[in-house]
Scaffold this active site. Structure first.
Site, PDB file in Angstrom:
ATOM      1  N   ASP A 151      15.716   3.000   2.991  1.00  0.00           N
ATOM      2  CA  ASP A 151      14.561   2.304   2.384  1.00  0.00           C
ATOM      3  C   ASP A 151      14.990   1.980   1.026  1.00  0.00           C
ATOM      4  O   ASP A 151      15.073   0.876   0.469  1.00  0.00           O
ATOM      5  CB  ASP A 151      13.568   3.369   2.086  1.00  0.00           C
TER       6      ASP A 151
ATOM      7  N   PRO B  46       0.809  -1.174  -0.159  1.00  0.00           N
ATOM      8  CA  PRO B  46      -0.109   0.042  -0.017  1.00  0.00           C
ATOM      9  C   PRO B  46       0.970   1.211   0.243  1.00  0.00           C
ATOM     10  O   PRO B  46       1.965   1.488   0.604  1.00  0.00           O
ATOM     11  CB  PRO B  46      -0.970  -0.092   1.270  1.00  0.00           C
TER      12      PRO B  46
ATOM     13  N   GLY C 150       2.258   4.845   0.523  1.00  0.00           N
ATOM     14  CA  GLY C 150       2.602   5.668   1.959  1.00  0.00           C
ATOM     15  C   GLY C 150       2.212   4.845   3.245  1.00  0.00           C
ATOM     16  O   GLY C 150       1.941   5.668   4.425  1.00  0.00           O
ATOM     17  N   ALA C 151       2.352   3.669   3.455  1.00  0.00           N
ATOM     18  CA  ALA C 151       1.690   3.169   4.474  1.00  0.00           C
ATOM     19  C   ALA C 151       2.877   2.553   5.382  1.00  0.00           C
ATOM     20  O   ALA C 151       2.642   1.874   6.343  1.00  0.00           O
ATOM     21  CB  ALA C 151       0.873   1.983   4.422  1.00  0.00           C
TER      22      ALA C 151
ATOM     23  N   GLY D  42       7.429   0.742   2.688  1.00  0.00           N
ATOM     24  CA  GLY D  42       8.569   1.246   1.575  1.00  0.00           C
ATOM     25  C   GLY D  42       7.872   1.067   0.209  1.00  0.00           C
ATOM     26  O   GLY D  42       8.669   0.720  -0.746  1.00  0.00           O
ATOM     27  N   SER D  43       6.767   1.464  -0.015  1.00  0.00           N
ATOM     28  CA  SER D  43       6.126   1.443  -1.282  1.00  0.00           C
ATOM     29  C   SER D  43       6.783   2.249  -2.231  1.00  0.00           C
ATOM     30  O   SER D  43       7.347   1.897  -3.469  1.00  0.00           O
ATOM     31  CB  SER D  43       4.662   1.730  -1.349  1.00  0.00           C
ATOM     32  N   SER D  44       7.272   3.484  -2.040  1.00  0.00           N
ATOM     33  CA  SER D  44       7.790   4.413  -2.896  1.00  0.00           C
ATOM     34  C   SER D  44       9.523   4.110  -3.083  1.00  0.00           C
ATOM     35  O   SER D  44       9.593   4.134  -4.328  1.00  0.00           O
ATOM     36  CB  SER D  44       7.834   5.904  -2.171  1.00  0.00           C
ATOM     37  N   ALA D  45      10.034   3.382  -1.958  1.00  0.00           N
ATOM     38  CA  ALA D  45      11.525   2.994  -2.382  1.00  0.00           C
ATOM     39  C   ALA D  45      11.385   1.909  -3.395  1.00  0.00           C
ATOM     40  O   ALA D  45      12.245   1.745  -4.352  1.00  0.00           O
ATOM     41  CB  ALA D  45      12.101   2.401  -1.243  1.00  0.00           C
ATOM     42  N   ALA D  46      10.142   0.965  -3.345  1.00  0.00           N
ATOM     43  CA  ALA D  46      10.385  -0.103  -4.105  1.00  0.00           C
ATOM     44  C   ALA D  46      10.159   0.140  -5.760  1.00  0.00           C
ATOM     45  O   ALA D  46      10.461  -0.323  -6.523  1.00  0.00           O
ATOM     46  CB  ALA D  46       9.216  -1.249  -3.593  1.00  0.00           C
TER      47      ALA D  46
HETATM   48  C1  MEV Z   1      10.480   6.456   5.840  1.00  0.00           C
HETATM   49  O1  MEV Z   1      10.407   5.191   5.115  1.00  0.00           O
HETATM   50  C2  MEV Z   1      11.705   6.370   6.521  1.00  0.00           C
HETATM   51  C3  MEV Z   1      12.084   7.844   7.308  1.00  0.00           C
HETATM   52  O2  MEV Z   1      13.425   7.286   8.092  1.00  0.00           O
HETATM   53  C4  MEV Z   1      12.754   8.682   6.195  1.00  0.00           C
HETATM   54  C5  MEV Z   1      14.118   8.406   5.569  1.00  0.00           C
HETATM   55  O3  MEV Z   1      14.711   7.368   6.052  1.00  0.00           O
HETATM   56  O4  MEV Z   1      14.226   8.733   4.304  1.00  0.00           O
HETATM   57  C6  MEV Z   1      11.027   8.576   7.952  1.00  0.00           C
END
Ligand code: MEV
Length: 329
Positions: free
Chosen positions: A164, A112, A114-115, A118-122
């Protein structure tokens, strides 16, 4: 046409504090984002996203175009998703030396948006891998991680750690402290995830912690305490002491709460997990809403979360030792 996938992750310890150079330990989980990329013969980008949240969306645009996206989901969700995809496209174009390359992109994600998983990194990691391969360039996992980090920095207004994106690119359990990123050995931990159906804005949450840290000494101390706790957690991980790991995760949740990044539903799920006998539980990722991660080898936490008001979904997650990878078309 090429297809790449990359895993989501949970934070065993250290989110937010990692932005200030403290260590963090994220672990990749077997929930993936899959990105299909096909080069176009113009410079336009067409993105079709499925499963990013409950609805999908399609957007087509090109640089300098003022076309309004034709979408049927919330503007902020689209902006968040498109921001990362756009930054991934820029990285792929730069890596291949093809600044005007256009793409048709399809994103399918089991994570999902923003939950905290790690969706954005994936999506960014898989997008860079697929985009560069489609343009005939093969990057190593380390190169994909570096470019995905730069993409996240851009989208998060210069505030992101490498945690991430490195975890998503390499898979497994990793330790990140500043620019030092490495794989670490971890036993297969009994992760249970609770999802409140919501999402948090990582950029805003990171900025909120920065503001608190600038105003209050307690917040700066809290960030350092998270670092101390992570170092203890690493010892527990090496010793295979799952009970201490759980206890430290619960402490970490308390410290994140003090930094203002928890929410009522995240706290409710954390308490439900503890009451059910979990070894420990904490929010994972940026917070504000989204997911908690608990350690419980029994079914009790998953069952309790199923009955917890505010919990939309509860499931088990296994450590994924595979990072970004090419998939069959
Ligand atoms: C977000 O998934 C993790 C944070 O530590 C931000 C980051 O590490 O870039 C909040």
């Amino acid at each position: 046409m090429v297809v790449s996938s990359a895993p989501g992750k949970v934070y065993l310890f250290g989110e937010h504090a990692v932005v200030y150079g403290e260590p963090a330990v994220p672990c990749a989980i077997e929930r993936r984002a899959r990105v299909t990329v096909e080069a176009r013969d113009d410079d336009r980008i067409r993105v079709h996203a499925e499963d990013l949240s409950l609805n999908g969306f399609t957007v087509e645009y090109s640089d300098g175009s003022d076309d309004a996206p034709d979408v049927d989901v919330s503007e902020s969700l689209v902006q968040a998703g498109i921001g990362y995809i756009d930054a991934a496209v820029e990285q792929a174009r730069e890596a291949a030396g093809e600044p005007d390359a256009g793409f048709d992109i399809t994103v399918e994600s089991e994570i999902p948006l923003g939950a905290g998983l790690g969706s954005s990194a994936a999506v960014t990691t898989a997008g860079i891998d697929a985009g560069t391969r489609e343009l005939g360039v093969e990057l190593s996992a380390a190169e994909v991680a570096e470019r995905a980090y730069r993409a996240e920095l851009e989208v998060q207004n210069g505030e992101a750690s490498r945690a991430d994106t490195f975890c998503s690119a390499t898979g497994g359990a990793v330790r990140v402290e500043g620019d030092d990123c490495r794989a670490i050995d971890a036993p297969d931990l009994p992760f249970v995830i609770g999802f409140d159906g919501g999402a948090g804005d990582t950029g805003q949450l990171v900025a909120g912690v920065r503001a608190l840290r600038e105003e209050y000494d307690f917040a700066a101390d809290t960030i350092e305490s998270i670092g101390d706790l992570v170092r203890r957690g690493e010892q527990a991980l090496t010793a295979g002491d799952v009970e201490e790991l759980g206890e430290l995760m619960s402490f970490n949740h308390g410290l994140l709460e003090a930094l203002g990044v928890s929410s009522r539903s995240l706290d409710q799920m954390v308490w439900a997990a503890r009451d059910a006998g979990a070894l420990g539980a904490k929010l994972t990722g940026a917070g504000g809403g989204g997911c908690i991660v608990a350690l419980d080898p029994t079914d009790s936490t998953e069952t309790a979360l199923d009955y917890t008001p505010g919990c939309e979904d509860a499931f088990r997650a296994e450590l994924d030792t595979d990072g970004v990878r090419a998939e069959a078309e």
